[in-house]
Write an enzyme that holds these catalytic residues in place. Structure first.
Site, PDB file in Angstrom:
ATOM      1  CB  SER A 130      -1.099  -0.543   1.143  1.00  0.00           C
ATOM      2  OG  SER A 130      -1.690  -1.385   1.083  1.00  0.00           O
ATOM      3  CB  SER A 162       0.766  -5.381   9.647  1.00  0.00           C
ATOM      4  OG  SER A 162      -0.452  -4.623   9.659  1.00  0.00           O
ATOM      5  CD  GLU A 245      -4.337  -9.458   1.805  1.00  0.00           C
ATOM      6  OE1 GLU A 245      -4.560  -8.459   2.788  1.00  0.00           O
ATOM      7  OE2 GLU A 245      -3.310  -9.499   1.044  1.00  0.00           O
ATOM      8  CD  GLU A 363     -16.466   0.909  -0.968  1.00  0.00           C
ATOM      9  OE1 GLU A 363     -17.794   1.410  -0.916  1.00  0.00           O
ATOM     10  OE2 GLU A 363     -15.389   0.065  -1.015  1.00  0.00           O
TER      11      GLU A 363
END
Length: 719
Positions: A130, A162, A245, A363
Site C-alpha cells: 500500500s 503491519s 490473502e 468496492e
C-alpha cells in the site's frame, strides 16, 4: 496435495492435536484470547512452537521444510488458531501469502533461501504494497526499482505495513518500468529489512496499538536474484497472491472469541438474543463452509479469485455485525479491564473500520466480482448432467399447464426414493437438483409437495401410487384430534389439486382423499399466485387404512420441507442474479453499460455473494440431510431472498417493477417462499438449542463446522 493424512479422520485428528496444544498454552497463561489476533498479536515464541510441530508451511514441499499436506489441513490449523484468539501475527503473512508466492514464482535459489526459514518460524515477512497516494488503486504505486549493475535500486515509501518494525524481511511491490499502462511494469521483490536505506516509522491505530508502520526506501540496493518471478509481471502475480490473502478464515473469524462469549450466555427466554445468536451462528456456518470450498478448490489446482473475493466481502461484514449485535443486544460497553465480553469488545470495536479495508475494499472486490458476472466465462463448472436435463425439460415452460403431467410421467416426484417402493432411485441430491431447476425456471408445479408426500409414505413403509399428485398439510395447535378431526389447516400448498393430502400427527399419518368424508378445501394463494389453500375439517372421521403408524416428528417434517424449499429458493436466487447481470451488461446509460458504474457493480457483487453463500449452505444441508445445517440454510435464505430480490429490482430500475417484465415471476416467489413452513425465529431457536448454553465454545464450533465423508465439498445426502 491430498494424502491419507487429509482424509476426514486425519483432519479431525489434526484439529484435536492443535486444540490440545492451544488449551495447554492458555491454561499455562501464555496467551489470552483476543479478537483480531492474526493481525495484532505478535509472539515469535508462539510461532516457533507452531513451527516445531510442522504447522507453518503445512502445504509446502518437504524439501523446503513443509509437510506436504492439503489446503484443507491448513484451513483446519488456521481455524483452530483464530478460534482461540492466539498470537499468530509473527508468521502470518509469510505463511499465508509470501511463501506460496515464492513457491509459485520464485527461483530455485529463492525457495532454498527463504522457505526453510519461514517454516522454522525464523524468517518473518511484512507486506509492503500500500501507498498513501495509491489508496485502493494498487496499480498506481510510485515506489520504483531501477536496474543497476549491482542490483535493483529501490526508492519510495509504503504505508500500513503491519509489523515492519518486527519483521526480518519485506515483500515489496515496485514499478520497474513507467513507459506503459499503470498495470504494466510492476515487479515484486524480497527485501532484507536490515539493508541500509530502510527506515521504519510507527503508526498507531485507533486503540493506540503499534502494528502499522510507514516504511521509507532511500537508494536501497536489492540483489538481482531477489526479484520474485518475472520482471514487469507483478500485477498478474500480485492479483493471484491476493486470493491467498482474501480467501482465508481470518476474513471470518477475527471476532470469533467475542461471538463465542456472546452465544454462550444467551438465555432461552430472551427472544431478541436467541434471534440474534441464531442468525450469527447461521452466517458463521455458511462462511466456514465457503472457506472450506475455497480450500478445496485450491487443492484441486484452481486459483479461486472470485470465490475468495466473495468470502472476504461477506466475512468482513459478518465480523462487523458480530460487534454491533453484541453492543445492541447486550448493551456491552468496551472495557479493557472488564469481563470477557467487555474486554473482547475493547479490542474489537477499534478494529472494525479496518475489516472492510485490508485485503481490498468492498468496492474494489465488487468490481472484481461484477466483471466475472457480466462476462461470458462461467465462474464455476456448469450443471450436472441431471441439471442439464432438467433445464432442457423446463426451459420456457414455467407456466405451461401441461408441464406437471409430463413431470409425473418422467417420475420426478419419486427422485431419491427407493425403487422397490415405487420411487425413482438415486440420492436426495437428485431431487434437490430437480427442485433447483423448478425454482430457476419458475415452474408452477407441485413437485415439492408431491415428493414430500411420497417421502412420508416411504418412511411409513407404504408403496407409492403411480402418477400421484399429493401434498402435506402440517397442522397447527388448533386442530382437534381423536376419533374425528376438527378444525382448519391453513396455507396448504396445492390442496385443491391434490388427489391425496397427508396430515402428519403424533405417531401417525392421516391420509385424506376422496374416500374420506367431512373435509373440504377453500382455495387461496400466496404472494406469487401459487395455491395456498385452507382445509376445513368438520367431524372428519378417518376410515380404516387411512391412518398409518409413523414415528416422524413435526420438526423432522419441517426440516425436510425446509430443505426441499431451500433448493427451490436457491434456483430462484440464481435467476434473479442472472437477470440483473444480463440487464447490467446490455442496458446502456450515459453512453456506457450499467455494469461499468461502480454503484451497479457493487450491487451485483453483494447479490452474487449472497447467492454463493446460498449455494454453499444448500450443499452443506444436503450432505447433512437434517439438523443444524438445514436451520442455517433457511436463516441464510430468509435474508438472501429479500436482499437479492431488492438488488435485482435496483439494477433493473423502473422497468423491473412492471407486471410485464419477467423479473416479478422470480422475486414474488422469493418473497413468498422465504418464511413459508417456519419463519426465521423458529430456525434461530433451533440453532441456539443445538449450540446450547454454558462455558466454552465446543458446541458452537461443532454446530458451524464442515465435516464431509472425504474432506471435500459433497452435494450428496440421505433420502
Amino acid at each position: 496435495m491430498r494424502t491419507e493424512r487429509d482424509s476426514a479422520e486425519g483432519l479431525r485428528a489434526l484439529r484435536t492435536e492443535v486444540g490440545a496444544f492451544l488449551r495447554e498454552w492458555r491454561e499455562e497463561g501464555r496467551f489470552t484470547p483476543r479478537c483480531d489476533s492474526w493481525l495484532r498479536d505478535h509472539d515469535p515464541a508462539f510461532s516457533r512452537a507452531l513451527a516445531e510441530r510442522g504447522w507453518i508451511g503445512l502445504t509446502w514441499p518437504r524439501e523446503y521444510g513443509g509437510a506436504e499436506r492439503s489446503h484443507l489441513a491448513r484451513l483446519v490449523v488456521t481455524e483452530e488458531l483464530l478460534r482461540a484468539g492466539a498470537p499468530v501475527a509473527a508468521h502470518w503473512m509469510a505463511d499465508r501469502q509470501i511463501g506460496p508466492a515464492i513457491l509459485r514464482h520464485g527461483s530455485a535459489e529463492l525457495k532454498r533461501r527463504f522457505l526453510p526459514g519461514i517454516t522454522r518460524g525464523e524468517t518473518t515477512f511484512c507486506v509492503a504494497m500500500s501507498e498513501t497516494e495509491a489508496g485502493s488503486d494498487l496499480a498506481a504505486v510510485r515506489t520504483t526499482a531501477a536496474l543497476t549493475g549491482e542490483g535493483w535500486l529501490l526508492n519510495g515509501r509504503k504505508v500500513w505495513t503491519s509489523h515492519a518494525h518486527r519483521s526480518s524481511h519485506a515483500y515489496v511491490l515496485a514499478r520497474t518500468d513507467a513507459s506503459g499502462r499503470k498495470h504494466e511494469g510492476l515487479s515484486e521483490f524480497l527485501l532484507d529489512l536490515a539493508t541500509p536505506g530502510v527506515t521504519v516509522r510507527p503508526l498507531f491505530d485507533l486503540s493506540g496499538e503499534h502494528h502499522f508502520n510507514e516504511v521509507f526506501f532511500d537508494d536501497v540496493l536489492i540483489p538481482h536474484d531477489q526479484l520474485l518471478g518475472v520482471e514487469g509481471q507483478g500485477w498478474k502475480q500480485v492479483t493471484e497472491q491476493l486470493s491467498f490473502e482474501r480467501g482465508g478464515a481470518e476474513r471470518v473469524l477475527s471476532t470469533y472469541p467475542l461471538l463465542a462469549a456472546f452465544v454462550s450466555g444467551v438465555e432461552p427466554g430472551d427472544s431478541l438474543a436467541v434471534q440474534a445468536a441464531g442468525e450469527l451462528t447461521a452466517r458463521l456456518s455458511v462462511l466456514r463452509a465457503m472457506a472450506w470450498r475455497v480450500a478445496s478448490d485450491m487443492d484441486g489446482g484452481r486459483a479461486p479469485i472470485r470465490e475468495a473475493a466473495l468470502l472476504k466481502a461477506l466475512g468482513t461484514a459478518f465480523e462487523k455485525d458480530v460487534v454491533e449485535t453484541v453492543r445492541r443486544v447486550r448493551g456491552t460497553l468496551p472495557d479493557p479491564a472488564g469481563g470477557d465480553l467487555e474486554r473482547l469488545m475493547a479490542r474489537a470495536v477499534p478494529a472494525v473500520p479496518g475489516f472492510s479495508l485490508r485485503g481490498g475494499t468492498t468496492e474494489i472486490l465488487g468490481t472484481i466480482v461484477a466483471k466475472g458476472l457480466t462476462s461470458d466465462a462461467p465462474a464455476r463448472p456448469g450443471r450436472t448432467p441431471l441439471g442439464e436435463l432438467a433445464a432442457d425439460v423446463l426451459d420456457g415452460r414455467g407456466q405451461d399447464p401441461g408441464l406437471w403431467e409430463e413431470l409425473r410421467e418422467l417420475g420426478w416426484s419419486g427422485a431419491g426414493l427407493p425403487e422397490e417402493l415405487g420411487g425413482g432411485g438415486g440420492a436426495l441430491q437428485d431431487l434437490l437438483t430437480l427442485l433447483e431447476a423448478v425454482g430457476e425456471h419458475g415452474a408452477a408445479v407441485p413437485l415439492l409437495e408431491t415428493s414430500l408426500a411420497c417421502w412420508l409414505l416411504v418412511r411409513a413403509g407404504r408403496p407409492l401410487p403411480a402418477r400421484m399428485t399429493a401434498t402435506v398439510a402440517l397442522p397447527g395447535a388448533g386442530l382437534r384430534t381423536g376419533e374425528t378431526l376438527d378444525g382448519t389447516i391453513e396455507r396448504v400448498p396445492w390442496a385443491a389439486a391434490a388427489e391425496l393430502v397427508i396430515v402428519p400427527l403424533d405417531g401417525e399419518l392421516v391420509l385424506l382423499d376422496a374416500a374420506v368424508p367431512g373435509w373440504r378445501v377453500e382455495p387461496g394463494h400466496n404472494l406469487a399466485g401459487e395455491p395456498r389453500d385452507t382445509i376445513h375439517l368438520d367431524g372428519c372421521r378417518i376410515p380404516p387404512g387411512h391412518r398409518i403408524a409413523c414415528d416422524l416428528t413435526r420438526e423432522t417434517v419441517l426440516e425436510r420441507t425446509a430443505l426441499l424449499q431451500g433448493a427451490q429458493i436457491v434456483g430462484a436466487l440464481r435467476t434473479a442474479l442472472r437477470l440483473a447481470a444480463d440487464h447490467a451488461r446490455t442496458r446502456e446509460q450515459f453512453g456506457r453499460p450499467l455494469a461499468a458504474f461502480q454503484a451497479v457493480s457493487l450491487t451485483l457483487a453483494e447479490a452474487a455473494a449472497r447467492v454463493e453463500g446460498a449455494e454453499t449452505a444448500l450443499a452443506r444441508a444436503a450432505e447433512a440431510g437434517a439438523g443444524a445445517p438445514v436451520a442455517a440454510l433457511r436463516l441464510w435464505l430468509a435474508e438472501a431472498a429479500g436482499e437479492v430480490a431488492a438488488a435485482a429490482h435496483q439494477v433493473h430500475g423502473a422497468m423491473g417493477i412492471t407486471r410485464e417484465h419477467p423479473l416479478h415471476h422470480t422475486t414474488r416467489r422469493l418473497w413468498a417462499w422465504r418464511d413459508e413452513g417456519a419463519d426465521a425465529r423458529h430456525w434461530a431457536g433451533t440453532l441456539v438449542r443445538a449450540v446450547g448454553q454454558g462455558p466454552g465454545d465446543d458446541a458452537l464450533w461443532r454446530t458451524t463446522g464442515v465435516d464431509t465423508a472425504d474432506g471435500q465439498d459433497d452435494r450428496g445426502g440421505r433420502a
